[in-house]
Design an enzyme around this catalytic site. Sequence first.
Site, PDB file in Angstrom:
ATOM      1  N   ASP A 192       0.911  -1.140   0.000  1.00  0.00           N
ATOM      2  CA  ASP A 192       0.000   0.000   0.000  1.00  0.00           C
ATOM      3  C   ASP A 192       0.949   1.189   0.000  1.00  0.00           C
ATOM      4  OD1 ASP A 192      -1.397   2.305   1.034  1.00  0.00           O
ATOM      5  OD2 ASP A 192      -3.063   0.942   1.416  1.00  0.00           O
ATOM      6  N   HIS A 193       1.013   1.905  -1.109  1.00  0.00           N
ATOM      7  CA  HIS A 193       2.128   2.867  -1.217  1.00  0.00           C
ATOM      8  C   HIS A 193       2.030   3.986  -0.178  1.00  0.00           C
ATOM      9  CE1 HIS A 193      -0.551   5.388  -3.712  1.00  0.00           C
ATOM     10  NE2 HIS A 193       0.306   6.371  -3.524  1.00  0.00           N
TER      11      HIS A 193
ATOM     12  N   HIS B 121      -5.810   2.984   1.419  1.00  0.00           N
ATOM     13  CA  HIS B 121      -4.946   4.065   1.912  1.00  0.00           C
ATOM     14  C   HIS B 121      -5.515   4.762   3.156  1.00  0.00           C
ATOM     15  CE1 HIS B 121      -3.061   3.274  -1.803  1.00  0.00           C
ATOM     16  NE2 HIS B 121      -3.713   4.124  -2.550  1.00  0.00           N
TER      17      HIS B 121
HETATM   18  C1  BG6 Z   1      -3.669   5.409  -6.048  1.00  0.00           C
HETATM   19  C2  BG6 Z   1      -5.042   5.589  -6.608  1.00  0.00           C
HETATM   20  O1  BG6 Z   1      -3.609   4.260  -5.259  1.00  0.00           O
HETATM   21  O2  BG6 Z   1      -3.342   6.546  -5.242  1.00  0.00           O
HETATM   22  C3  BG6 Z   1      -5.129   6.875  -7.420  1.00  0.00           C
HETATM   23  O3  BG6 Z   1      -5.360   4.479  -7.445  1.00  0.00           O
HETATM   24  C4  BG6 Z   1      -4.670   8.050  -6.594  1.00  0.00           C
HETATM   25  O4  BG6 Z   1      -6.448   7.085  -7.893  1.00  0.00           O
HETATM   26  C5  BG6 Z   1      -3.312   7.765  -5.953  1.00  0.00           C
HETATM   27  O5  BG6 Z   1      -4.573   9.170  -7.469  1.00  0.00           O
HETATM   28  C6  BG6 Z   1      -2.948   8.861  -4.981  1.00  0.00           C
HETATM   29  O6  BG6 Z   1      -1.651   8.658  -4.528  1.00  0.00           O
HETATM   30  P1  BG6 Z   1      -0.768   9.848  -3.968  1.00  0.00           P
HETATM   31  O7  BG6 Z   1       0.490   9.208  -3.508  1.00  0.00           O
HETATM   32  O8  BG6 Z   1      -0.579  10.821  -5.077  1.00  0.00           O
HETATM   33  O9  BG6 Z   1      -1.579  10.484  -2.851  1.00  0.00           O
END
Ligand code: BG6
Length: 489
Positions: free
Chosen positions: A179-180, A242
């Site tokens: 989960d990034h 997230h």
């Molecule tokens: C991704 C989603 O997991 O996270 C995207 O699929 C979203 O829709 C993105 O734009 C947002 O990531 P970050 O790191 O830019 O907040």
Amino acid sequence: MDAATFILFGSTGDLAKRKLFPALYNLFLEQKMPQHFSFIGLGRKPFTDAEFQSYVEQSLNTFSRRKPSDHSALKAFLGCFRYYALDVNDKAGYVELLKLVQKREQELGIPENRMFYLSVAPEFFDVIASNIKESGLGDTAGWKRLIIEKPFGHDLKSARALNAELSKSFEEEEIYRIDHYLGKPMVQNLETLVSANPVLGALWSNRHIANVQITASETVGVEERAGYYNSAGAIRDMFQNHLLQLLMMTAAISSPMQSAERNIRKQKIGVLRALRPISKEDAAHHIIRGQYGAGAIQEKPAVGYREEPGVDAASMTDTFVAARLWIDNSLWQDVPFYIRTGKRMKDKSTRIVIEFKAGIKEPYGSGEQPTEPNRLTIQINPDEKITLQLNQKNALNNGQLEPVNMEFSMPANQLPDGYELLLFDALRGDATFFAHWEEVELAWEWVQLVLEAFQENRLPLYPYPSGSYGPDAADALLEEQGFHWWQNE
Ligand code: BG6
């Protein structure tokens, strides 16, 4: 760190180019990669090794935070890369792949430690995992690990089915679910912030915290992803993973005095278990769903979701979700957690705001002067910043009480990307910042009833103008407890 082979499925895709190659390269420059490593890129395109290496080099030139300048370091890095064109459904291809992996292991004299990274559409996860097993690629004398990206299923049932399939080929300890958001440096800093600072740790509970607000707002719309997003919506795309991860992290960290168990993953699971379920009947009372209409983002006109290419004119897809959640355990009883995420909002901001309970009323005999509640704001993205808002008496202004901010910002653009931190952990076998199956399952369990309530249209779909803070209805969630959203101002 153990020498290993990194086998990347989907190595000609977007994630590899933008994130994975640059992450590995930066780890290499920082000597955080095994001294000897073998990288095998897989994809459908017929690349030679040299073509693949030049493809990787281009990705570094474009996307790496450190551009390649040292020619011999770059050469050494690229020299580890090989390419094999594989159709993921072709069983014979895996047998050939195994031969290549073994050949490289012998050439480099490295043990059979194999990391499989599936940067492919989720419908291929199970076939790849089972082919890894059947072909013998997974029979190693060393370790094997599997990294997968979300989505882990589309709902509770499909997530369980996927996990059951993966479990046939990999043990839970071998599966690293990315989960990034858990890779973001400020998220990884949360636990330390509370446990290494008794001044915060002592306050980290319902005794002193009035409410928690977690926001992940984006200015981008659906872009070219309508095909995926139409059937996902904000609830699956951001909320189930997230946002719930940020909630778990915030509630799971506590001062060492309060927690004997220092295992953050176990504590996160405990938080999810204590999350009060929302019934379908009651969903409209705790959840707000919205969809962006036309408007403007930073003065540039933006079309509504239903006008976006590939979107049905009557689409009911949620592009915004706000929710009020309660954690029924002794630490968090009676503290509302407000969460919201949306596309095409006013600003790009991921942050956690901790609002503390009000201080002593009329502290200086000046009862007319209202005080603002103390707030700790942890800004996660795009900039990384911690702000503590206090009140003070300003002698330069007739002793008026006024809010002041203590602020600490991390230097912009110098921090490692989340993928760098996560790949480093996975290579070392540290799964702290990866989602355990129980987290994923419990998150789906909680979300499942909401999905059904959405499906059955038990909640209104509120329109909101592009460039706004989302539907006004989301304010009412907080007003019921006498709170309001702290916007990014
Ligand atoms: C991704 C989603 O997991 O996270 C995207 O699929 C979203 O829709 C993105 O734009 C947002 O990531 P970050 O790191 O830019 O907040």
